[in-house]
Design a protein around this motif. Sequence first.
Motif, PDB file in Angstrom:
ATOM      1  N   ILE A  39      33.271  -3.027  29.540  1.00 44.98           N
ATOM      2  CA  ILE A  39      34.503  -2.236  29.504  1.00 44.98           C
ATOM      3  C   ILE A  39      34.933  -1.974  30.961  1.00 44.98           C
ATOM      4  CG2 ILE A  39      35.729  -0.240  28.582  1.00 44.98           C
ATOM      5  CD1 ILE A  39      33.776  -0.034  26.361  1.00 44.98           C
ATOM      6  N   SER A  40      34.683  -0.768  31.488  1.00 49.23           N
ATOM      7  CA  SER A  40      35.128  -0.488  32.854  1.00 49.23           C
ATOM      8  C   SER A  40      33.981  -0.459  33.864  1.00 49.23           C
ATOM      9  CB  SER A  40      35.846   0.868  32.892  1.00 49.23           C
ATOM     10  OG  SER A  40      34.974   1.906  32.462  1.00 49.23           O
ATOM     11  N   VAL A  41      32.769  -0.724  33.394  1.00 52.40           N
ATOM     12  CA  VAL A  41      31.599  -0.637  34.277  1.00 52.40           C
ATOM     13  C   VAL A  41      31.296  -2.012  34.873  1.00 52.40           C
ATOM     14  CG1 VAL A  41      29.167  -0.012  34.452  1.00 52.40           C
ATOM     15  CG2 VAL A  41      30.672   1.244  32.890  1.00 52.40           C
ATOM     16  N   PRO A  42      31.370  -2.177  36.194  1.00 48.80           N
ATOM     17  CA  PRO A  42      31.105  -3.487  36.806  1.00 48.80           C
ATOM     18  C   PRO A  42      29.626  -3.841  36.749  1.00 48.80           C
ATOM     19  CG  PRO A  42      31.410  -1.832  38.500  1.00 48.80           C
ATOM     20  CD  PRO A  42      31.730  -1.160  37.193  1.00 48.80           C
TER      21      PRO A  42
ATOM     22  N   ASP B 291      42.972  -1.988  31.902  1.00 51.50           N
ATOM     23  CA  ASP B 291      42.048  -2.504  32.920  1.00 51.50           C
ATOM     24  C   ASP B 291      42.567  -2.303  34.342  1.00 51.50           C
ATOM     25  OD1 ASP B 291      44.026  -4.480  32.324  1.00 51.50           O
ATOM     26  OD2 ASP B 291      42.825  -5.959  33.393  1.00 51.50           O
ATOM     27  N   THR B 292      43.836  -1.898  34.497  1.00 45.79           N
ATOM     28  CA  THR B 292      44.352  -1.651  35.850  1.00 45.79           C
ATOM     29  C   THR B 292      43.719  -0.399  36.468  1.00 45.79           C
ATOM     30  OG1 THR B 292      46.230  -0.332  35.038  1.00 45.79           O
ATOM     31  CG2 THR B 292      46.553  -2.713  35.259  1.00 45.79           C
ATOM     32  N   ARG B 293      43.054   0.392  35.660  1.00 49.62           N
ATOM     33  CA  ARG B 293      42.433   1.617  36.154  1.00 49.62           C
ATOM     34  C   ARG B 293      41.112   1.343  36.875  1.00 49.62           C
ATOM     35  NH1 ARG B 293      42.162   5.847  31.337  1.00 49.62           N
ATOM     36  NH2 ARG B 293      41.359   7.114  33.052  1.00 49.62           N
ATOM     37  N   TYR B 294      40.527   0.172  36.653  1.00 50.82           N
ATOM     38  CA  TYR B 294      39.207  -0.069  37.254  1.00 50.82           C
ATOM     39  C   TYR B 294      39.074  -1.417  37.967  1.00 50.82           C
ATOM     40  CZ  TYR B 294      38.539  -2.385  32.679  1.00 50.82           C
ATOM     41  OH  TYR B 294      38.674  -3.170  31.561  1.00 50.82           O
TER      42      TYR B 294
END
Length: 376
Positions: free
Chosen positions: A195-198, A266-269
């Motif tokens: 999700i948002s965690v690289p 996804d532009t948030r992260y």
Amino acid sequence: MSEALLPRDTPVCLIDQHGTAVEDSEYRMPDAGRLREAYRALIEARRINDQASALVRQGRLAVYPSSHGQEACQVAASLVLGERDWLFPTYRDSVAVIGRGVSPADAMVLLAGDWHSGYDPNEHRVAPQATPLATQLLHAVGFAHAAKHRGEDTVVLALCGDGATSEGDFHEALNFAAVFHVPVVFFVQNNEFAISVPLSRQSAAPSLAHKAIGYGMPGQRVDGNDVAAVLAVLGEAVDRARAGGGPSLVEAHTYRMQAHTNADDDTRYRERADVQAWVDRDPVTRVRAYLMDQEALDEVAEEQFAAGAERIAAELRAALNNDADLDPEDLFRFVTAQRSPQLDEQWRMLRDEIARTAASDSATASDPVSTSGGTR
């Protein structure tokens, strides 16, 4: 012995991003016929992804986790398996499910919000798509263990993403598979984000494939946007498992070009420039360039492939534009093998409420004064 279990320092690549063949001492380039088949499947896969995303915007799908940009992994996963082999997919693996013979419409039933997976797992040898991370890996290992006990030559391909490798089920599945030497291939599609965690916040290992040595199985890295390399590496792992070599872990390095799902921003992260950098590594254009250079692909074939993809998209639209005929008793019919008194009571309450609502609607519709908004 331990060095033989370690993956390469750089992922295996047979066709670079410009469509040029890369020599490899261990893995052979698939023949032109095999790559044409893969290219056709890639064209269809991209069209399915685009059509499904459009159906979400139209309200015909509740959610769609796109595999746009990861199609080489999806296509190869379905092509390397034999008729008796099994696929254990995740929620993002609809294209791989379709590649195993499930109709696109049936593959989307779960994502449309229905109560079941939409297809018969036994008919297609595809387990239901799993939404919880890594739970299907344990199921895959158990299935492979049973097949081994039955003396079958079945190989199980278990798909997951990089985020799943942070789950306890991932550890348990790999440990059991290695200890009991079962014929399963773990295929990690590392698309850089859970999700948002690289990935950098999920693991400090040199690569996810390096985790394999801790369980006593071989690990390998592959360029996940190079369908030729994924076919070669996954194919070798499947052949090894079938021959009694036990489990292995393959990590495909790819990228999630679109948001996690339609509910994600996804532009948030991540930066747009980071996403754009992967455009030139597209799995469709690179194998196309190679086939054109080898004169193994022409405009006639491309038109045929595109037309076939459009037919699939049209069938998918038509199927999902039909409203389902729902039976409310299904909410209670399949919870347990034998319905409990509590479920029976709940069903009677719902049935009576539906009947009262229907009677009220019927009375309102048959009263001309009431429906016209007048008073008696």
